[in-house]
Write a protein that holds these residues in place. Structure first.
Motif, PDB file in Angstrom:
ATOM      1  N   LEU A  18      34.433  38.557  25.725  1.00 55.34           N
ATOM      2  CA  LEU A  18      35.751  38.162  26.221  1.00 55.34           C
ATOM      3  C   LEU A  18      36.241  39.116  27.305  1.00 55.34           C
ATOM      4  O   LEU A  18      36.770  38.687  28.327  1.00 55.34           O
ATOM      5  N   ILE A  19      36.081  40.409  27.087  1.00 55.49           N
ATOM      6  CA  ILE A  19      36.509  41.401  28.077  1.00 55.49           C
ATOM      7  C   ILE A  19      35.747  41.213  29.377  1.00 55.49           C
ATOM      8  O   ILE A  19      36.327  41.205  30.457  1.00 55.49           O
ATOM      9  N   LEU A  20      34.444  41.033  29.287  1.00 55.29           N
ATOM     10  CA  LEU A  20      33.641  40.819  30.488  1.00 55.29           C
ATOM     11  C   LEU A  20      34.040  39.525  31.193  1.00 55.29           C
ATOM     12  O   LEU A  20      34.106  39.466  32.417  1.00 55.29           O
ATOM     13  N   GLY A  21      34.321  38.489  30.449  1.00 59.46           N
ATOM     14  CA  GLY A  21      34.735  37.214  31.036  1.00 59.46           C
ATOM     15  C   GLY A  21      36.056  37.323  31.763  1.00 59.46           C
ATOM     16  O   GLY A  21      36.223  36.792  32.861  1.00 59.46           O
ATOM     17  N   ILE A  22      36.998  38.045  31.181  1.00 56.59           N
ATOM     18  CA  ILE A  22      38.310  38.204  31.803  1.00 56.59           C
ATOM     19  C   ILE A  22      38.191  39.020  33.085  1.00 56.59           C
ATOM     20  O   ILE A  22      38.738  38.661  34.117  1.00 56.59           O
ATOM     21  N   THR A  23      37.446  40.106  33.063  1.00 53.41           N
ATOM     22  CA  THR A  23      37.331  40.940  34.255  1.00 53.41           C
ATOM     23  C   THR A  23      36.543  40.236  35.344  1.00 53.41           C
ATOM     24  O   THR A  23      36.799  40.435  36.519  1.00 53.41           O
ATOM     25  N   ALA A  24      35.602  39.387  34.982  1.00 55.09           N
ATOM     26  CA  ALA A  24      34.833  38.660  35.991  1.00 55.09           C
ATOM     27  C   ALA A  24      35.694  37.632  36.712  1.00 55.09           C
ATOM     28  O   ALA A  24      35.487  37.346  37.877  1.00 55.09           O
ATOM     29  N   CYS A  25      36.666  37.072  36.026  1.00 51.59           N
ATOM     30  CA  CYS A  25      37.537  36.067  36.633  1.00 51.59           C
ATOM     31  C   CYS A  25      38.652  36.687  37.453  1.00 51.59           C
ATOM     32  O   CYS A  25      39.327  35.992  38.190  1.00 51.59           O
ATOM     33  N   GLY A  26      38.868  37.954  37.306  1.00 50.59           N
ATOM     34  CA  GLY A  26      39.953  38.587  38.047  1.00 50.59           C
ATOM     35  C   GLY A  26      41.261  38.421  37.304  1.00 50.59           C
ATOM     36  O   GLY A  26      41.770  37.324  37.162  1.00 50.59           O
ATOM     37  N   VAL A  27      41.786  39.506  36.840  1.00 48.75           N
ATOM     38  CA  VAL A  27      43.022  39.470  36.074  1.00 48.75           C
ATOM     39  C   VAL A  27      44.182  39.200  37.015  1.00 48.75           C
ATOM     40  O   VAL A  27      44.279  39.774  38.084  1.00 48.75           O
ATOM     41  N   GLY A  28      45.073  38.318  36.629  1.00 49.77           N
ATOM     42  CA  GLY A  28      46.283  38.092  37.398  1.00 49.77           C
ATOM     43  C   GLY A  28      46.242  36.907  38.335  1.00 49.77           C
ATOM     44  O   GLY A  28      47.258  36.482  38.822  1.00 49.77           O
ATOM     45  N   GLY A  29      45.096  36.374  38.664  1.00 50.12           N
ATOM     46  CA  GLY A  29      45.020  35.216  39.534  1.00 50.12           C
ATOM     47  C   GLY A  29      45.311  35.552  40.983  1.00 50.12           C
ATOM     48  O   GLY A  29      45.183  36.692  41.415  1.00 50.12           O
ATOM     49  N   PRO A  30      45.743  34.546  41.762  1.00 50.85           N
ATOM     50  CA  PRO A  30      45.979  34.756  43.182  1.00 50.85           C
ATOM     51  C   PRO A  30      47.143  35.713  43.440  1.00 50.85           C
ATOM     52  O   PRO A  30      48.084  35.798  42.653  1.00 50.85           O
ATOM     53  N   SER A  31      47.075  36.395  44.558  1.00 48.95           N
ATOM     54  CA  SER A  31      48.135  37.336  44.925  1.00 48.95           C
ATOM     55  C   SER A  31      49.404  36.582  45.316  1.00 48.95           C
ATOM     56  O   SER A  31      49.380  35.377  45.566  1.00 48.95           O
TER      57      SER A  31
END
Length: 140
Positions: A18-31
């Motif tokens: 789960l941690i790896l999946g979240i960091t791979a997707c980029g936390v926070g979404g678009p700027s």
């Protein structure tokens, strides 16, 4: 002596995945800049006479810089001016959370041979985002 193989418990594996999946997707979404650019593009593209919009928003310590290139559906100056006049309030409404910045916008015919800018609509206030909003959002 026999060595036993150590196994990682299943819950620990799930947490690591789960941690790896979240960091791979980029936390926070678009700027914030990306979201504003997309919102402004969508607002402009929803206006009759606008075929598409490209909006670049750059937010940094020097300020907020917004440039927009619209492509109209028509090829004559009057049709493009009408589309830009309708698109500007829709786009500028999306910038109400910004206290300052610069803004530039033009609309082009599909073949880029004819263009209309804010000056063609009577605006002579420079590039200040606040001035653009004041002029185009307060017109009757």
């Amino acid at each position: 002596m026999t060595l036993k193989k150590r196994r990682t418990p299943v819950p620990a594996l799930i947490i690591m995945m789960l941690i790896l999946g979240i960091t791979a997707c980029g936390v926070g979404g678009p700027s914030k800049a990306d979201r504003l650019g997309k919102d402004m593009q969508d607002a402009a593209a929803s206006v009759p006479g606008v075929k598409n919009a490209q909006v670049n928003v750059n937010m940094n310590t020097s300020g907020n810089f917004i440039t927009a290139k619209l492509t109209g559906t028509g090829s004559d100056h009057a049709t493009l001016a009408e589309a830009l006049e309708a698109a500007l309030p829709a786009m500028l409404e999306k910038t109400k959370d910004l206290d300052s910045g610069s803004f530039s916008v033009s609309i082009f015919s599909p073949d880029d041979s004819v263009s209309v800018g804010a000056g063609d609509l009577g605006y002579a206030g420079g590039t200040s985002l606040v001035d653009f909003r004041e002029y185009f959002l307060n017109r009757s």
